[in-house]
Scaffold this motif. Structure first.
Motif, PDB file in Angstrom:
ATOM      1  N   PRO A 286      -6.709  17.869  14.968  1.00 24.33           N
ATOM      2  CA  PRO A 286      -5.898  16.893  15.693  1.00 24.33           C
ATOM      3  C   PRO A 286      -4.595  16.618  14.939  1.00 24.33           C
ATOM      4  N   PRO A 287      -3.589  16.038  15.627  1.00 23.70           N
ATOM      5  CA  PRO A 287      -2.313  15.767  14.950  1.00 23.70           C
ATOM      6  C   PRO A 287      -2.509  14.834  13.758  1.00 23.70           C
ATOM      7  N   ARG A 288      -1.779  15.104  12.705  1.00 29.27           N
ATOM      8  CA  ARG A 288      -1.821  14.257  11.508  1.00 29.27           C
ATOM      9  C   ARG A 288      -0.522  13.463  11.472  1.00 29.27           C
ATOM     10  N   VAL A 289      -0.637  12.158  11.269  1.00 26.42           N
ATOM     11  CA  VAL A 289       0.531  11.284  11.219  1.00 26.42           C
ATOM     12  C   VAL A 289       0.522  10.554   9.880  1.00 26.42           C
ATOM     13  N   ASP A 290       1.621  10.683   9.147  1.00 19.86           N
ATOM     14  CA  ASP A 290       1.774   9.990   7.872  1.00 19.86           C
ATOM     15  C   ASP A 290       2.856   8.939   7.983  1.00 19.86           C
ATOM     16  N   TYR A 291       2.675   7.850   7.259  1.00 16.06           N
ATOM     17  CA  TYR A 291       3.663   6.783   7.166  1.00 16.06           C
ATOM     18  C   TYR A 291       4.092   6.680   5.715  1.00 16.06           C
ATOM     19  N   GLU A 292       5.398   6.514   5.519  1.00 16.79           N
ATOM     20  CA  GLU A 292       5.951   6.483   4.162  1.00 16.79           C
ATOM     21  C   GLU A 292       7.126   5.517   4.120  1.00 16.79           C
ATOM     22  N   LEU A 293       7.305   4.858   2.978  1.00 18.17           N
ATOM     23  CA  LEU A 293       8.449   3.969   2.816  1.00 18.17           C
ATOM     24  C   LEU A 293       9.740   4.780   2.768  1.00 18.17           C
ATOM     25  N   THR A 294      10.761   4.278   3.419  1.00 17.17           N
ATOM     26  CA  THR A 294      12.106   4.840   3.308  1.00 17.17           C
ATOM     27  C   THR A 294      12.731   4.287   2.025  1.00 17.17           C
ATOM     28  N   PRO A 295      13.914   4.742   1.641  1.00 18.48           N
ATOM     29  CA  PRO A 295      14.577   4.111   0.493  1.00 18.48           C
ATOM     30  C   PRO A 295      14.757   2.593   0.687  1.00 18.48           C
ATOM     31  N   LEU A 296      15.069   2.168   1.900  1.00 20.23           N
ATOM     32  CA  LEU A 296      15.186   0.733   2.175  1.00 20.23           C
ATOM     33  C   LEU A 296      13.831   0.048   2.011  1.00 20.23           C
TER      34      LEU A 296
ATOM     35  N   VAL B 139      10.047   2.185   7.209  1.00 24.12           N
ATOM     36  CA  VAL B 139       8.970   3.183   7.160  1.00 24.12           C
ATOM     37  C   VAL B 139       9.369   4.372   8.029  1.00 24.12           C
ATOM     38  N   THR B 140       8.997   5.562   7.582  1.00 22.60           N
ATOM     39  CA  THR B 140       9.141   6.750   8.431  1.00 22.60           C
ATOM     40  C   THR B 140       7.761   7.186   8.886  1.00 22.60           C
ATOM     41  N   ARG B 141       7.735   7.750  10.071  1.00 20.12           N
ATOM     42  CA  ARG B 141       6.500   8.256  10.670  1.00 20.12           C
ATOM     43  C   ARG B 141       6.694   9.753  10.838  1.00 20.12           C
TER      44      ARG B 141
ATOM     45  N   LEU C 179       0.817  -1.215   0.000  1.00 20.08           N
ATOM     46  CA  LEU C 179       0.000   0.000   0.000  1.00 20.08           C
ATOM     47  C   LEU C 179       0.851   1.266   0.000  1.00 20.08           C
ATOM     48  N   LEU C 180       1.909   1.254   0.787  1.00 14.37           N
ATOM     49  CA  LEU C 180       2.753   2.444   0.889  1.00 14.37           C
ATOM     50  C   LEU C 180       3.602   2.666  -0.356  1.00 14.37           C
ATOM     51  N   GLY C 181       3.630   1.674  -1.243  1.00 14.26           N
ATOM     52  CA  GLY C 181       4.341   1.847  -2.512  1.00 14.26           C
ATOM     53  C   GLY C 181       3.746   2.956  -3.351  1.00 14.26           C
TER      54      GLY C 181
END
Length: 133
Positions: free
Chosen positions: A79-89, A70-72, A34-36
């Motif tokens: 309210p606070p927004r939190v995103d998750y994303e793939l790192t280069p690894l 993954v980075t957070r 999904l994070l791709g």
């Protein structure tokens, strides 16, 4: 070419096993896939990954973050927004995960047919039932 003997008790083998346990986990595979497509919010991931509990999603994302996949990112909003994303690894893991998903989608019909053939076979006694008699 013969492969070298692997000592399953070696620290190298245990380290590889730990990595494979993380990347081979069904929730990890689905989340990485999904994070791709780019960063996603927690609830967005939860909606897209059917059947995952909030606790399991939290644990999986923490594990992926800890392993550097993954980075957070927390945004200072209310309210606070939190995103998750793939790192280069993590992106380098996405490539084989995507290929595995394509293989699964391309072969699901054949796998389902094989399951139906297997399930239709007469039941053979297993070693457990044979030993119990």
């Amino acid at each position: 070419m013969a492969s070298p003997h692997l000592d399953h008790n070696s620290s190298d083998c245990r380290a590889v096993s730990a990595v494979l346990a993380r990347v081979g986990d069904k929730w990890t595979v689905l989340i990485v896939a999904l994070l791709g497509d780019g960063p996603k919010r927690f609830n967005e991931i939860k909606r897209m990954v059917g059947g995952i509990s909030q606790r399991m999603l939290t644990l999986t994302l923490r594990g992926l973050e800890r392993d550097g996949l993954v980075t957070r990112t927390v945004f200072p909003t209310v309210p606070p927004r939190v995103d998750y994303e793939l790192t280069p690894l993590g992106r380098s893991l996405w490539e084989p995960v995507e290929a595995l998903g394509a293989w699964a989608r391309g072969n699901i019909g054949e796998i389902e047919a094989a399951r139906e053939r297997f399930d239709a076979r007469p039941k053979e006694p297993t070693s457990e039932t044979a030993n119990a008699a």
